[in-house]
Write a protein that holds these residues in place. Sequence first.
Motif, PDB file in Angstrom:
ATOM      1  N   ARG A  73      -3.921   5.847   0.667  1.00 51.01           N
ATOM      2  CA  ARG A  73      -3.136   4.629   0.908  1.00 51.01           C
ATOM      3  C   ARG A  73      -3.801   3.944   2.101  1.00 51.01           C
ATOM      4  NH1 ARG A  73      -0.005   8.659  -1.049  1.00 51.01           N
ATOM      5  NH2 ARG A  73       1.695   8.081  -2.455  1.00 51.01           N
ATOM      6  N   ALA A  74      -4.920   3.298   1.813  1.00 52.11           N
ATOM      7  CA  ALA A  74      -5.848   2.912   2.867  1.00 52.11           C
ATOM      8  C   ALA A  74      -5.390   1.709   3.686  1.00 52.11           C
ATOM      9  CB  ALA A  74      -7.225   2.638   2.264  1.00 52.11           C
ATOM     10  N   VAL A  75      -4.511   0.888   3.126  1.00 50.40           N
ATOM     11  CA  VAL A  75      -3.947  -0.227   3.900  1.00 50.40           C
ATOM     12  C   VAL A  75      -2.666   0.294   4.542  1.00 50.40           C
ATOM     13  CG1 VAL A  75      -2.892  -2.515   3.760  1.00 50.40           C
ATOM     14  CG2 VAL A  75      -4.972  -1.999   2.456  1.00 50.40           C
ATOM     15  N   PRO A  76      -2.627   0.381   5.876  1.00 47.67           N
ATOM     16  CA  PRO A  76      -1.556   1.154   6.528  1.00 47.67           C
ATOM     17  C   PRO A  76      -0.141   0.658   6.261  1.00 47.67           C
ATOM     18  CG  PRO A  76      -2.953   0.016   8.145  1.00 47.67           C
ATOM     19  CD  PRO A  76      -3.607  -0.151   6.823  1.00 47.67           C
ATOM     20  N   THR A  77       0.019  -0.625   5.941  1.00 48.52           N
ATOM     21  CA  THR A  77       1.358  -1.158   5.739  1.00 48.52           C
ATOM     22  C   THR A  77       1.759  -1.175   4.264  1.00 48.52           C
ATOM     23  OG1 THR A  77       0.187  -3.260   5.985  1.00 48.52           O
ATOM     24  CG2 THR A  77       1.618  -2.587   7.794  1.00 48.52           C
ATOM     25  N   SER A  78       0.938  -0.565   3.403  1.00 47.93           N
ATOM     26  CA  SER A  78       1.201  -0.573   1.962  1.00 47.93           C
ATOM     27  C   SER A  78       1.140   0.840   1.407  1.00 47.93           C
ATOM     28  CB  SER A  78       0.163  -1.451   1.258  1.00 47.93           C
ATOM     29  OG  SER A  78       0.262  -1.307  -0.149  1.00 47.93           O
ATOM     30  N   THR A  79       1.937   1.102   0.379  1.00 44.07           N
ATOM     31  CA  THR A  79       1.908   2.416  -0.272  1.00 44.07           C
ATOM     32  C   THR A  79       0.901   2.465  -1.418  1.00 44.07           C
ATOM     33  OG1 THR A  79       3.704   1.713  -1.714  1.00 44.07           O
ATOM     34  CG2 THR A  79       4.322   2.940   0.272  1.00 44.07           C
ATOM     35  N   LEU A  80       0.171   1.383  -1.618  1.00 44.43           N
ATOM     36  CA  LEU A  80      -0.744   1.325  -2.752  1.00 44.43           C
ATOM     37  C   LEU A  80      -2.016   2.132  -2.503  1.00 44.43           C
ATOM     38  CD1 LEU A  80      -0.539  -2.465  -3.674  1.00 44.43           C
ATOM     39  CD2 LEU A  80       0.632  -0.562  -4.793  1.00 44.43           C
ATOM     40  N   SER A  81      -2.536   2.724  -3.596  1.00 45.67           N
ATOM     41  CA  SER A  81      -3.835   3.393  -3.611  1.00 45.67           C
ATOM     42  C   SER A  81      -4.565   2.910  -4.859  1.00 45.67           C
ATOM     43  CB  SER A  81      -3.646   4.902  -3.703  1.00 45.67           C
ATOM     44  OG  SER A  81      -2.980   5.226  -4.920  1.00 45.67           O
TER      45      SER A  81
END
Lengths: 172, 171
Positions: free
Chosen positions: A50-58
């Motif tokens: 989940r590389a964008v810290p404010t998002s749960t997306l991978s």
Amino acid sequence: MTTSTAPPDTRPQPPFTGAERVLLEGFLDLHRETLLWKCAGLTDDQLRARAVPTSTLSLLGLVRHLTEVERGWFFDVLPYDATPIYYTDDAPDDDFLAVDTVPVADVLARYRAEVDRIRAEIGAVPLDFEYSDPRGRTFSLRWVYLHMIEEYARHNGHADLIREAIDGVTGE
Amino acid sequence: MSGPTDDRFEPPYLGDERTILAGFLRFHRETLLWKCAGLSPEQLAARPLPTTVLSLLGLVRHLADVERSWFRRGFAGEDALPIYYDRETDPDGDIEPPPDADPAEAFATYRREVEAADAAARGHDLDETFVSPRGQTISLRWVYVHMIEEYARHNGHADLLREAIDGATGE
């Protein structure tokens, strides 16, 4: 963070002119290949990140989600069993979220298999074909194609930023 | 966190090609503005993610120039040069705004370009073509589908930028 080299870009580009169907299929395929391109050359852990810290997306979550999206829309048209494979009513976001232990190779293989199957069969259905979903909404296949293109493109926008956060690789 | 009120246009599920294309394009134009709604000038100009130079302000400026380049300069052959960038000297001037870039100006310019883009396409057939500076023959149909996918992709960027700014999410 060191920027890695982008993976080779062998994606087919849609033609600049042509009939409606040719362009819709061309842009949809471009986005399917773009999703895979955004995943190319990464480790399993990177794909799960989940590389964008404010998002749960991978990236893996996006592949799982788009597998469900392909099935959910095209299998209603075809019509095949569109029962979700990656989420349930109790856990409706598990396609996105349940990525920590699932076998990455299996997810990618399943995605490719579903897309291949759809590609092989959807050509026979006219763009004006209409069908209704369980909620009573009536769609045309034309709408489905454009929705698929815009949904893929939007998620590829997410993928752009996730990939950039993983190893600095960018590219349209 | 709840975001701004959503009263965006919904593309119709049925209809001819032009209706559906125009519908999705309108939805994405409105989505861009929705992703910006309710934010301060500082928030709009912010680069909220450490790994990208993108900002919501940069996206608005960029998409104003994208509308202009495809519909007006390209398809209609208007003498409508880039607003925010220079291909030779400042190729990212649209998407990487200078520190004094004014969001109010950006939104006014954006809205103006959308109107002008629609005017350029109005009454023309989707199979009509133009020749690009690189010598490619391109149809209005291609322009519409490309605009939809480019907007959708940038709205994907906007999704993550907005979420990083104040937690607001939504399709």
